[in-house]
Structure formats: C-alpha cells, structure tokens
Design a protein around this motif. Structure first.
Motif, PDB file in Angstrom:
ATOM      1  N   MET A   1     -11.557  19.798  -1.663  1.00 23.17           N
ATOM      2  CA  MET A   1     -10.998  18.441  -1.463  1.00 23.17           C
ATOM      3  C   MET A   1      -9.810  18.235  -2.404  1.00 23.17           C
ATOM      4  N   ASP A   2      -8.751  17.688  -1.876  1.00 25.85           N
ATOM      5  CA  ASP A   2      -7.557  17.489  -2.690  1.00 25.85           C
ATOM      6  C   ASP A   2      -7.698  16.231  -3.568  1.00 25.85           C
ATOM      7  N   ALA A   3      -7.053  16.290  -4.712  1.00 31.95           N
ATOM      8  CA  ALA A   3      -7.060  15.143  -5.619  1.00 31.95           C
ATOM      9  C   ALA A   3      -5.974  14.188  -5.145  1.00 31.95           C
ATOM     10  N   ARG A   4      -6.352  13.224  -4.331  1.00 30.60           N
ATOM     11  CA  ARG A   4      -5.345  12.398  -3.699  1.00 30.60           C
ATOM     12  C   ARG A   4      -5.160  11.063  -4.390  1.00 30.60           C
ATOM     13  N   VAL A   5      -3.914  10.712  -4.607  1.00 28.06           N
ATOM     14  CA  VAL A   5      -3.585   9.389  -5.146  1.00 28.06           C
ATOM     15  C   VAL A   5      -3.329   8.478  -3.959  1.00 28.06           C
ATOM     16  N   MET A   6      -4.151   7.449  -3.830  1.00 30.70           N
ATOM     17  CA  MET A   6      -3.959   6.495  -2.740  1.00 30.70           C
ATOM     18  C   MET A   6      -3.118   5.332  -3.248  1.00 30.70           C
ATOM     19  N   THR A   7      -2.313   4.763  -2.366  1.00 29.08           N
ATOM     20  CA  THR A   7      -1.424   3.662  -2.764  1.00 29.08           C
ATOM     21  C   THR A   7      -1.361   2.644  -1.630  1.00 29.08           C
ATOM     22  N   PRO A   8      -1.273   1.355  -1.955  1.00 23.02           N
ATOM     23  CA  PRO A   8      -1.202   0.369  -0.865  1.00 23.02           C
ATOM     24  C   PRO A   8       0.104   0.493  -0.091  1.00 23.02           C
ATOM     25  N   PHE A   9       0.028   0.426   1.221  1.00 23.85           N
ATOM     26  CA  PHE A   9       1.269   0.377   1.999  1.00 23.85           C
ATOM     27  C   PHE A   9       1.893  -1.003   1.750  1.00 23.85           C
ATOM     28  N   THR A  10       3.223  -1.028   1.541  1.00 23.91           N
ATOM     29  CA  THR A  10       3.836  -2.254   1.005  1.00 23.91           C
ATOM     30  C   THR A  10       4.717  -3.010   1.980  1.00 23.91           C
ATOM     31  N   TYR A  11       4.863  -2.532   3.217  1.00 25.24           N
ATOM     32  CA  TYR A  11       5.818  -3.175   4.121  1.00 25.24           C
ATOM     33  C   TYR A  11       5.201  -3.326   5.495  1.00 25.24           C
ATOM     34  N   PHE A  12       5.210  -4.536   6.018  1.00 26.63           N
ATOM     35  CA  PHE A  12       4.804  -4.777   7.408  1.00 26.63           C
ATOM     36  C   PHE A  12       5.852  -5.672   8.052  1.00 26.63           C
ATOM     37  N   SER A  13       6.299  -5.287   9.248  1.00 29.74           N
ATOM     38  CA  SER A  13       7.362  -6.039   9.909  1.00 29.74           C
ATOM     39  C   SER A  13       6.924  -7.485  10.121  1.00 29.74           C
ATOM     40  N   LEU A  14       7.901  -8.366  10.264  1.00 31.71           N
ATOM     41  CA  LEU A  14       7.600  -9.795  10.408  1.00 31.71           C
ATOM     42  C   LEU A  14       6.664 -10.083  11.586  1.00 31.71           C
ATOM     43  N   PRO A  15       6.903  -9.520  12.787  1.00 33.58           N
ATOM     44  CA  PRO A  15       5.925  -9.798  13.861  1.00 33.58           C
ATOM     45  C   PRO A  15       4.531  -9.265  13.544  1.00 33.58           C
ATOM     46  N   MET A  16       4.443  -8.177  12.799  1.00 35.59           N
ATOM     47  CA  MET A  16       3.119  -7.687  12.378  1.00 35.59           C
ATOM     48  C   MET A  16       2.446  -8.686  11.437  1.00 35.59           C
ATOM     49  N   GLN A  17       3.218  -9.255  10.538  1.00 33.83           N
ATOM     50  CA  GLN A  17       2.643 -10.228   9.597  1.00 33.83           C
ATOM     51  C   GLN A  17       2.053 -11.420  10.349  1.00 33.83           C
ATOM     52  N   LYS A  18       2.768 -11.848  11.379  1.00 35.44           N
ATOM     53  CA  LYS A  18       2.277 -12.991  12.161  1.00 35.44           C
ATOM     54  C   LYS A  18       1.038 -12.592  12.966  1.00 35.44           C
ATOM     55  N   GLN A  19       1.024 -11.359  13.466  1.00 34.00           N
ATOM     56  CA  GLN A  19      -0.155 -10.865  14.180  1.00 34.00           C
ATOM     57  C   GLN A  19      -1.353 -10.796  13.235  1.00 34.00           C
ATOM     58  N   PHE A  20      -1.103 -10.390  12.002  1.00 35.09           N
ATOM     59  CA  PHE A  20      -2.175 -10.347  11.003  1.00 35.09           C
ATOM     60  C   PHE A  20      -2.851 -11.705  10.869  1.00 35.09           C
ATOM     61  N   LEU A  21      -2.041 -12.755  10.807  1.00 40.02           N
ATOM     62  CA  LEU A  21      -2.611 -14.102  10.643  1.00 40.02           C
ATOM     63  C   LEU A  21      -3.450 -14.493  11.856  1.00 40.02           C
ATOM     64  N   ARG A  22      -2.962 -14.162  13.060  1.00 41.77           N
ATOM     65  CA  ARG A  22      -3.748 -14.436  14.276  1.00 41.77           C
ATOM     66  C   ARG A  22      -5.049 -13.626  14.274  1.00 41.77           C
TER      67      ARG A  22
END
Lengths: 292, 292
Positions: A1-22
């Motif tokens: 198993m690899d020693a993986r560094v996980m990181t939060p994805f930091t960018y979501f397009s504006l229509p995606m952000q609105k879909q998230f809220l719905r």
C-alpha cells in the motif's frame, strides 16, 4: 500500500456549488444523510499529475482492441492520473484509484444500490451529481441474478456536471468481452469485476460517443480501480454500431478539439473526486445499508 | 494569530496549465527562479467559504462611498473570503489575507519590483500571470520618491488568466481618498498602505469597469491585507468619469449576469491563490532582492 497524502479538492464550478446546495436540502431526511459531505479528499500526487498540461501522446492509449488489452497484461500497473487530447479528436483520461478497506462486493453493491434514488447518487459527488436512474430498474434489483446479469446490457441515465457543463449521459454497461477485452486475458489478470460501458448523449442514445473501461481488483488492503475514458471519435470505435456518427454529433454539440481537451481535464478531475470520495465512505455505508 | 490550516489549491484551468509551462521555461535562468513554484497553498477555511455558492446580499458591500468607508471603522474585521453577484450587475469579492512574517515595506517593495520584468510577475501566480508592465516605468523606479508618489496615478497593464479567460486589464492605482476613502478615517484606522485602484479593460482604458480596494496593516506577526473587488456596473460608480459606459462595455464583452457571477467566483479564487502564494515567499525574496 502506498503512503498517500490526501488533500481536500479546493475548486467546484459555480453551477456545481448551487447543485450542492440543492442536493444537501434534498437528502437531509434520508437515513444515509450523514454520508453526504462537503469535503472531498483526493491524493495530492494524483492532483500534481494533472495540473501541468496534457500527457504526451506516447504515454496515452487509444480505445483500440489492441490498446485496451494492454490493461490486462500481467505486469501492467496504471498511472494514477493523466489526461490528453488524442487525434480523432478524442478526450483521453487515465487513472487508478485505491479504496482502502473496500472489497469487490462493496463496489458491486454500490452500483446496484445507488441508482434507485437520486439522493443516493449525490453521496458520490455532492457537487456534481443530479440523478442516475436505471432503465431496467427491475432487473437491477433482482437479487436472484448475478451482478453481471443485473448490470450488463442495462443502462444508467446520468445527469451530472462535468466542469461547469450539465451533461445528460446514457451509460450502457457491457460485458467486458463485448467491449474488446479478451476473456482469457481478463481471467488471467484476476480482475474482480468490471463496470465498463459505452456512453452516449441522452439526445442520441444510439450513438456511442465514449468508451469507459473500469476494472477493479481486490487486495487484502483494499480495492484498486483502474479506469480509462475515451470521449469523442476515433477510427477504432467503428467496432461499435453507430459510432460512425459520433464525430458529427460531438461537433454539433460544440465539442471541437479545444472543448474536448478541456473535457478531458474535467473528466480527470471528476473521476479523481468521485471515486476517491466514494472510497472514503463505502465500507461504512455498506456495513449500514449493505443488506438493503 | 489564527491557527490556520493551509492546503494546496488543486485545480487550474487548462489554459492556465499551459501558461504555467511557458512561465516555467521563461524564468529558468533568472536569479529568482527558485521562488517559482507549482504548489500554491491557501487557507482551507477560506476555501470552504467559497465553495457553497455566493454570499447572501445582506453580507455584501457596494462600491459606494458609504460602504467602502465601513472598511475603515475601528472595529471592522473583514471576512476571510466570499463572493456574490450584486444588482448592477456587478461581481463582488471580499477577502482578508495574512502574510506571516511580512512587513508593509516588503509589500510596497513588491509593487515597485515585480512590474519591471514579466518573469517576476509570474512568481506571484505561476499558472495565471503573463505580464504586468507599468506605464510610467521611470517613475515607478524613482527611489527618491515615496511609495505613494511612485504608484498613485500610475498604471499596470496586467495580462492574466482569471479562470479560463485571458484578461487584459489596466490597473490605475489611486490615492485612496480619490477613490472615496475618507482621509481622516484612513488615518485613524492606522492603515499602513493601500494598493487600491480603478480597473479598465485594455481595449477601453478610459472606462473604469472595476474598483479594487486593497488595504494593508502591519502587526508584529505579519501583514494583513483586506481586499474588495467590484467588477461591472453600479450606480455608485458614477463618481468616476467614464463609468457610465461600463454597463454597455461589459455587456458587449459578453459579461451578462451569469458571467459576472462566475467571474466573481473566479476572482475570489484568483485573489486567494495569488496573495497567499505571495505571502509564502515574500519575506525570503525581499531579503535576497530587496536592495535591487
């Protein structure tokens, strides 16, 4: 198993952000609502490989029978991420994701369980997913059939954002052999399952504009999922009926070379986000709902 | 000082990625090349505040004289990030960035130093920045003048990607009082410097389509930079000659309401990336080149 560094994805397009809220509103009374999360972690190493432009062509594969069978070679290990524009024109995406603590049974269950409610589908990519109903819903639920019998020849009708574009895609799952993967090599490679498919635009479901290969393999530590996406047109796609119309259809939908290259990056991002995110909650979700 | 978790920004548009490769090549023989970096860290808390849609209007400010002077109130502390579409239509961005270990002198020096070579400008945002020449180059270099005398009334001609769009912007730096900030409040607020400006599109430099307020304040731990961007048209912009033409000009350039809302998010991302990245190397760069 690899020693993986996980990181939060930091960018979501504006229509995606609105879909998230719905989506957040729609899911709140569901029994699985606690698995709906705003933070999507991805391996930093995979991010780094898709932020300095497309792959050189010699590191890519076409959707030809010859190329896709390389995925089944004994010593083949996929790169973690990457994208490119192939001559065709065709978008190309490669990836390999790790699901710590997941089994093949869990991923198979996920593909049977999530299409039954749109809210379940939104768990997978809370910003991008809208709905994913299955055409032969009854067959998908038929527990007396095998995973392959339930899924292959069946179709999911996905509505999802890819970048800032809402796409309506028909995903036609197929026996891997029908897609060109040799049965003997598939067996020798000890693949534990395939959710590979042809994909079409909802408006023209008879024209395959994409081949997706998704092969998974269980290890004691967890599941590895190797994926390839090809979207657009390519001479080798002619083995699939209707594919001769893909070039004109994509062009008519505004997918020229530049748009396909952008789409390749966006699919790479989408794949990276959705599968790593699914990996983060699948074992726990399965333990809670796996008998449904 | 806040306990901030920094995280790498994970998404750069395809044209930005290609610009990064050009920039990396162009800078490689410069004495400051080691400050050119592919990883741009930003505060995770600031990212979270701009990934679930625009701010409600009651949490925004307009570019009116009344509103901008609220930035100078004794107890005012800016939110860390946020964006919205205001009636106008106008893109709105708010932010507050922290530069650990930086001083006001360092940031002032940066504004005098970086426009002299395009490669210096690319240090600031290696993916997005192309060039930023100063119109009155000689005055900018005049070390016998004060920072304010060198910068105010002077113009930077920025070419940079904002999202996937290459923008050519003229940044007209002004004495903050000329922009509407009251001199007495500015003094009482103990602001250590301003790089506030009107901005126009290069094709129509006489039409201000944007007001940017950037105010910085030194503390023993480092520098705080509070910023506001307004892009588009708004009745209160009429105090600036030419602004009456902004609405038609933006419309003609394809910036309707939807595009301005997207631009607000993209400017929020851009501001977050560029200033936090600058903060990561400014003290060291200044120690090495501050006497140039």
């Amino acid at each position: 198993m690899d020693a993986r560094v996980m990181t939060p994805f930091t960018y979501f397009s504006l229509p995606m952000q609105k879909q998230f809220l719905r989506n957040r509103e729609a899911i709140k009374d569901k029994p699985y609502a606690k698995y709906f999360s705003a933070q999507m972690n991805v391996p930093l190493s995979a991010v780094c490989k898709i932020q300095q432009g497309p792959l050189p062509l010699e590191q890519t594969m076409t959707p030809s029978i010859e190329d896709i069978n390389r995925l089944l070679e004994a010593d083949f290990v996929s790169e973690e991420s990457g994208y490119a524009l192939l001559p065709g024109p065709m978008a190309y995406v490669q990836s390999r994701k790790f699901f710590p603590g997941s089994t093949a049974a869990m991923l198979k269950w996920w593909f049977m369980w999530h299409p039954l409610e749109a809210e379940r589908y939104t768990l997978w990519f809370p910003y991008a997913h809208v709905s994913n109903p299955c055409v032969n819903h009854e067959r998908l639920k038929q527990t007396s059939l095998s995973f392959e019998q339930r899924l292959y020849g069946n179709t999911f009708c996905a509505s999802e954002y890819v970048g800032d574009r809402l796409m309506h895609l028909h995903i036609h799952f197929q026996d891997p052999e029908k897609l060109g993967l040799r049965a003997d090599l598939y067996r020798d490679a000890k693949i534990d399952g395939s959710v590979s498919a042809l994909m079409s635009l909802a408006e023209q479901p008879e024209v395959p504009v994409s081949l997706m290969v998704h092969l998974f393999k269980e290890t004691p530590e967890g599941l590895y999922l190797t994926s390839r996406y090809w979207v657009g047109s390519h001479p080798s796609m002619s083995r699939f009926p209707g594919a001769e119309k893909a070039a004109a259809l994509m062009e008519a939908n505004g997918f020229g070379e530049a748009e396909l290259e952008t789409l390749a990056y966006e699919f790479a991002v989408h794949d990276l986000c959705e599968f790593n995110h699914l990996a983060s909650f699948l074992p726990e979700l399965y333990r809670e709902f796996g008998t449904d």
